[in-house]
Motif scaffolding. Structure first.
Motif, mmCIF file in Angstrom:
data_model
loop_
_atom_site.group_PDB
_atom_site.id
_atom_site.type_symbol
_atom_site.label_atom_id
_atom_site.label_comp_id
_atom_site.label_asym_id
_atom_site.label_seq_id
_atom_site.Cartn_x
_atom_site.Cartn_y
_atom_site.Cartn_z
ATOM 1 N N GLU A 111 -28.780 61.137 75.753
ATOM 2 C CA GLU A 111 -27.926 60.244 74.963
ATOM 3 C C GLU A 111 -27.149 61.023 73.918
ATOM 4 O O GLU A 111 -25.976 60.769 73.684
ATOM 5 C CB GLU A 111 -28.801 59.198 74.283
ATOM 6 N N SER A 112 -27.809 61.993 73.284
ATOM 7 C CA SER A 112 -27.153 62.694 72.189
ATOM 8 C C SER A 112 -26.544 64.016 72.621
ATOM 9 O O SER A 112 -25.841 64.642 71.858
ATOM 10 C CB SER A 112 -28.160 62.953 71.063
ATOM 11 N N ALA A 143 -16.483 65.862 69.680
ATOM 12 C CA ALA A 143 -15.234 65.821 68.923
ATOM 13 C C ALA A 143 -15.145 66.976 67.931
ATOM 14 O O ALA A 143 -14.050 67.470 67.632
ATOM 15 C CB ALA A 143 -15.110 64.475 68.202
ATOM 16 N N GLU A 144 -16.296 67.428 67.422
ATOM 17 C CA GLU A 144 -16.301 68.534 66.452
ATOM 18 C C GLU A 144 -15.703 69.814 67.032
ATOM 19 O O GLU A 144 -15.268 70.700 66.279
ATOM 20 C CB GLU A 144 -17.736 68.803 65.976
ATOM 21 N N CYS A 145 -15.672 69.923 68.352
ATOM 22 C CA CYS A 145 -15.136 71.137 68.964
ATOM 23 C C CYS A 145 -13.635 71.272 68.783
ATOM 24 O O CYS A 145 -13.072 72.341 69.024
ATOM 25 C CB CYS A 145 -15.507 71.191 70.449
ATOM 26 N N ALA A 327 -10.796 58.237 72.464
ATOM 27 C CA ALA A 327 -10.821 58.515 71.031
ATOM 28 C C ALA A 327 -12.235 58.873 70.609
ATOM 29 O O ALA A 327 -13.210 58.567 71.319
ATOM 30 C CB ALA A 327 -10.332 57.287 70.267
ATOM 31 N N PRO A 328 -12.408 59.557 69.467
ATOM 32 C CA PRO A 328 -13.750 59.876 68.988
ATOM 33 C C PRO A 328 -14.629 58.634 68.928
ATOM 34 O O PRO A 328 -14.253 57.615 68.340
ATOM 35 C CB PRO A 328 -13.498 60.468 67.603
ATOM 36 N N LEU A 329 -15.781 58.729 69.560
ATOM 37 C CA LEU A 329 -16.691 57.589 69.685
ATOM 38 C C LEU A 329 -18.093 58.039 69.322
ATOM 39 O O LEU A 329 -18.610 59.011 69.885
ATOM 40 C CB LEU A 329 -16.665 57.058 71.129
ATOM 41 N N ALA A 330 -18.720 57.348 68.389
ATOM 42 C CA ALA A 330 -20.088 57.682 67.982
ATOM 43 C C ALA A 330 -21.086 57.042 68.932
ATOM 44 O O ALA A 330 -20.971 55.861 69.269
ATOM 45 C CB ALA A 330 -20.349 57.206 66.558
ATOM 46 N N ASN A 335 -23.504 60.967 66.920
ATOM 47 C CA ASN A 335 -22.710 62.103 67.372
ATOM 48 C C ASN A 335 -21.399 61.609 67.979
ATOM 49 O O ASN A 335 -21.361 60.628 68.715
ATOM 50 C CB ASN A 335 -23.490 62.912 68.421
ATOM 51 N N LEU A 336 -20.311 62.323 67.685
ATOM 52 C CA LEU A 336 -18.987 61.946 68.170
ATOM 53 C C LEU A 336 -18.649 62.672 69.468
ATOM 54 O O LEU A 336 -18.806 63.889 69.567
ATOM 55 C CB LEU A 336 -17.925 62.285 67.131
#
Length: 377
Positions: A111-112, A143-145, A327-330, A335-336
């Motif tokens: 999941e993460s 997304a952090e990448c 789009a960025p999704l948590a 985690n995005l």
């Protein structure tokens, strides 16, 4: 998240010298990426000692595969003033994330640690308006990448120059070389992954990009044992493209249909499906319609497809938030994930046009094997 264009770094010299230049120019992004993954691995119970054991296990195989790649990684560590093990982590993070999944409960880890989703496209010259091959990719990952990736131009004395889009500190992800070869990759998973030793995927992709001929590039893909499955799309500017669905020790080829090749994150080769169980689709069920959507959007224009058509298809939002372009999704752990970048590779011109976080941003930069980068809206 703020949207910044990916920095371009240029390296040259011996493998060790190239690595030092990479490390020095991208030090901040390398450290940010290392911190991100170490935090994630630690939350799964995979600490520095365990990572060190895996690095020790990988190194002899990598050394036998290509000692120059080890030298370049050592140079990156020196240039960025970080531990060598951390650079191997960045180059083998897919393999290490699996170990994290084993350490913790599989459901929580999957999941993460969402897989590298991707949607890859090749349009052959016969299907393109201007008669030039088009090779493109949406890279879906953390997304952090968007804040830790770079474009790297490698000037080589021992083969064709290389340009790759990659996480800082890693040797390659997608890109092209001066011999007209381009590569993109898509996550797939089988029930026989991680059972036998293999070479980390980032190093396989870099080795492909160092090939002088298309046959040599194919040879790297089909002859290299991998720890995990992966889908690799190889194209050549002269109008050839083949998709390789790779199991750890076996490779299955797929060819363009009516000049169009599209692949997402599930197995499609019938021979492969007769031998392997697709266990990754449970984490990427949207894959089953993402490649269908892109193909259906492009097929009406076969014979006159443009780069703009491909970009528009890769921005498709059907099924949002689990769309071709996301789009960025948590997730439930905060985690995005997102479409980190859209890549448009023109191996004829020797360029990559890259759009960071395309679901929320329309500005791109064109990077060239020979020219300075240029920004476009």
């Amino acid at each position: 998240m703020s949207v910044l264009q990916f920095p371009l770094i240029e390296i040259h010299g011996s493998p060790r010298e190239r690595g030092r230049m990479h490390g020095m120019q991208a030090a901040d992004r390398i450290r940010l990426g290392i911190g991100h993954y170490l935090t994630q691995f630690s939350s799964y119970g995979l600490g520095p000692a365990a990572i060190g054991r895996h690095v020790d296990a990988y190194l002899p195989r990598i050394q036998a595969f290509d000692a120059n790649l080890v030298e370049e990684m050592r140079g990156i560590a020196e240039g960025a003033a970080v531990d060598f093990e951390a650079i191997v982590l960045l180059n083998a993070r897919t393999e290490l994330l699996y170990e994290a999944r084993e350490v913790r409960d599989a459901a929580l880890a999957s999941e993460s640690a969402a897989p590298d989703g991707c949607t890859g496209v090749v349009v052959l010259p016969s299907a393109a308006r201007d008669g030039r091959l088009i090779h493109a990719l949406n890279w879906d990952w953390k997304a952090e990448c968007a804040e830790t990736s770079i474009v790297m131009r490698v000037r080589r004395d021992d083969g064709p120059d290389v340009m790759t889009f990659t996480e800082a500190g890693a040797l390659a992800r997608a890109g092209l070389n001066a011999a007209g070869i381009a590569i993109t990759a898509n996550y797939i998973e089988s029930d026989r992954d991680f059972q036998t030793p293999g070479i980390p995927l980032a190093l396989v992709r870099r080795k492909v990009l160092e090939a002088q001929t298309y046959a040599e590039a194919i040879g790297v893909v089909v002859s290299t044992d991998k720890l995990t499955s992966n889908n690799l799309i190889l194209s050549h500017r002269d109008g050839v493209a083949i998709d390789f669905e790779c199991a750890p020790r076996e490779t299955f080829a797929l060819y363009p249909d009516n000049g169009l090749l599209v692949h997402a994150n599930h197995w499609t080769n019938k021979s492969a499906l007769a031998k392997y169980r697709d266990v990754g689709i449970r984490n990427t069920p949207d894959s089953l319609y993402r490649d269908l959507r892109v193909r259906s959007l492009l097929e009406p224009s076969i014979g006159a497809i443009t780069q703009d058509d491909v970009i528009a298809a890769l921005r498709d939002d059907f099924g949002a938030p689990y769309a071709v372009c996301r789009a960025p999704l948590a997730n439930r752990r905060g985690n995005l994930t997102a479409t980190v970048a859209t890549l448009m590779i023109d191996s004829t011109a020797g360029t990559m046009e890259i759009t960071p976080l395309p679901a929320t941003n329309r500005k791109s930069t064109t990077y060239s094997l020979t020219q300075p980068a240029s920004l476009a809206a």
